[in-house]
Design an enzyme around this catalytic site. Structure first.
Site, PDB file in Angstrom:
ATOM      1  CG  ASP A  17      -2.048   0.984   1.108  1.00  0.00           C
ATOM      2  OD1 ASP A  17      -2.349   1.409  -0.023  1.00  0.00           O
ATOM      3  OD2 ASP A  17      -2.650   1.328   2.147  1.00  0.00           O
ATOM      4  CG  HIS A  31       0.394   1.387  -9.249  1.00  0.00           C
ATOM      5  ND1 HIS A  31       0.029   1.206  -7.924  1.00  0.00           N
ATOM      6  CD2 HIS A  31      -0.629   2.063  -9.833  1.00  0.00           C
ATOM      7  CE1 HIS A  31      -1.171   1.757  -7.735  1.00  0.00           C
ATOM      8  NE2 HIS A  31      -1.587   2.294  -8.863  1.00  0.00           N
ATOM      9  CG  LEU A  69       9.369 -17.434  -1.301  1.00  0.00           C
ATOM     10  CD1 LEU A  69       8.952 -17.303   0.159  1.00  0.00           C
ATOM     11  CD2 LEU A  69      10.111 -16.170  -1.738  1.00  0.00           C
TER      12      LEU A  69
HETATM   13  C1  IPE Z   1      -1.456   0.049  -3.450  1.00  0.00           C
HETATM   14  O1  IPE Z   1      -1.140   1.411  -3.447  1.00  0.00           O
HETATM   15  C2  IPE Z   1      -1.513  -0.532  -4.834  1.00  0.00           C
HETATM   16  C3  IPE Z   1      -2.788  -1.130  -5.211  1.00  0.00           C
HETATM   17  C4  IPE Z   1      -3.853  -1.180  -4.447  1.00  0.00           C
HETATM   18  C5  IPE Z   1      -2.884  -1.707  -6.533  1.00  0.00           C
HETATM   19  P1  IPE Z   1      -2.290   2.484  -3.584  1.00  0.00           P
HETATM   20  O2  IPE Z   1      -2.554   2.712  -5.023  1.00  0.00           O
HETATM   21  O3  IPE Z   1      -3.463   2.072  -2.749  1.00  0.00           O
HETATM   22  O4  IPE Z   1      -1.594   3.778  -2.980  1.00  0.00           O
HETATM   23  P2  IPE Z   1      -2.247   4.876  -2.025  1.00  0.00           P
HETATM   24  O5  IPE Z   1      -2.912   4.171  -0.872  1.00  0.00           O
HETATM   25  O6  IPE Z   1      -3.232   5.622  -2.852  1.00  0.00           O
HETATM   26  O7  IPE Z   1      -1.082   5.717  -1.599  1.00  0.00           O
HETATM   27 MG    MG Z   2      -4.003   2.441  -0.753  1.00  0.00          MG
END
Ligand code: IPE
Ligand code: MG
Length: 238
Positions: free
Chosen positions: A28, A45, A140
């Site tokens: 996250d 991402h 793993l």
């Molecule tokens: C997590 O990061 C990635 C996915 C859920 C695919 P976020 O996209 O939720 O990033 P924030 O929470 O908005 O910073």
């Molecule tokens: Mg998020």
């Protein structure tokens, strides 16, 4: 102390005889990470790839046997279409780019989630290829939760129970467990569910490295796990 000293120092504090069997990460903070650098969310991402592979190396180093990462939830479809499309393409490309490397490292790749028609066929194909290629590896198990939702999994398990014609009285925890997506997967020791230990990192996922895994394990090893019981019963004031 330099960065590397820090990693080695925390690594040396891990009790190798009590390494958690199953560690799961909720990846996250990608969007917030990108925002911090004035970049579009999708860059966050993309930056998460390095985090993931560093954590995989860390798991291999300390001997964690099951590593699960939450890549895409059943709720993530609600994001803007552009971001959903990016995530689908990104995951497909990542699998294509990295599957041989994972295979060489002895990693078994599996996916956890609903194989719904919303997932593009090209993504499903890469998921199947990675699964098949690495199926015999046993160092793993890297489980990628993709189109995964805890509630969706329970719903799917209940549907299977009904399909299998179980009488209400025959339904117990074992019956439900055996109908989860991967019944052989041990419960996470470090995660967000019953009797798993939770560690919240302040670090946004793209900045996570193996050192964070090591620190979480050290914290985990310092905890007193009682699985709903009590460690010792002392009668006070008796
Ligand atoms: C997590 O990061 C990635 C996915 C859920 C695919 P976020 O996209 O939720 O990033 P924030 O929470 O908005 O910073
Ligand atoms: Mg998020």
């Amino acid at each position: 102390m330099g960065e590397l000293d820090g990693v080695d120092e925390v690594l040396s504090r891990i009790d190798r005889t009590r390494v958690p069997r199953h560690v799961a990460f909720v990846m996250d903070g990608n969007g917030r990470w990108a925002q911090r650098y004035g970049l579009p969310r999708t860059h966050g991402h993309a930056a998460g790839e390095q985090a993931l592979f560093d954590v995989v190396e860390g798991a291999l180093e300390v001997g964690v046997r099951w590593l699960t990462v939450y890549a895409f939830s059943t709720e993530n479809w609600r994001r803007p279409a552009d971001e959903v499309r990016f995530l689908m393409n990104f995951n497909r490309d990542l699998l294509r780019r990295r599957r041989d490397e994972l295979n060489e490292r002895g990693v078994r790749v599996r996916f956890l989630g609903r194989r719904s028609r919303r997932v593009p066929p090209s993504v499903l194909r890469e998921m199947d290829l990675a699964t098949e290629l690495t199926a015999k590896n046993d160092r793993l198990t890297l489980t990628m939760a993709f189109n995964y939702g805890g509630r969706a999994e329970i719903v799917d398990a209940v549907r299977a129970l009904i399909r299998d014609g179980l009488a209400p009285r025959a339904i117990d925890e074992a019956a439900l467990q055996s109908r989860l997506y991967h019944p052989d997967m041990p419960d996470p020791d470090l995660w967000q569910i019953a009797y798993a230990e939770l560690v919240f990192l302040d670090t946004l996922w793209p900045d996570v490295r193996r050192e964070h895994l090591y620190r979480a394990i050290v914290e985990y090893q310092g905890r007193d796990r009682r699985f709903g019981g009590v460690r010792q019963w002392r009668i006070e004031n008796a």
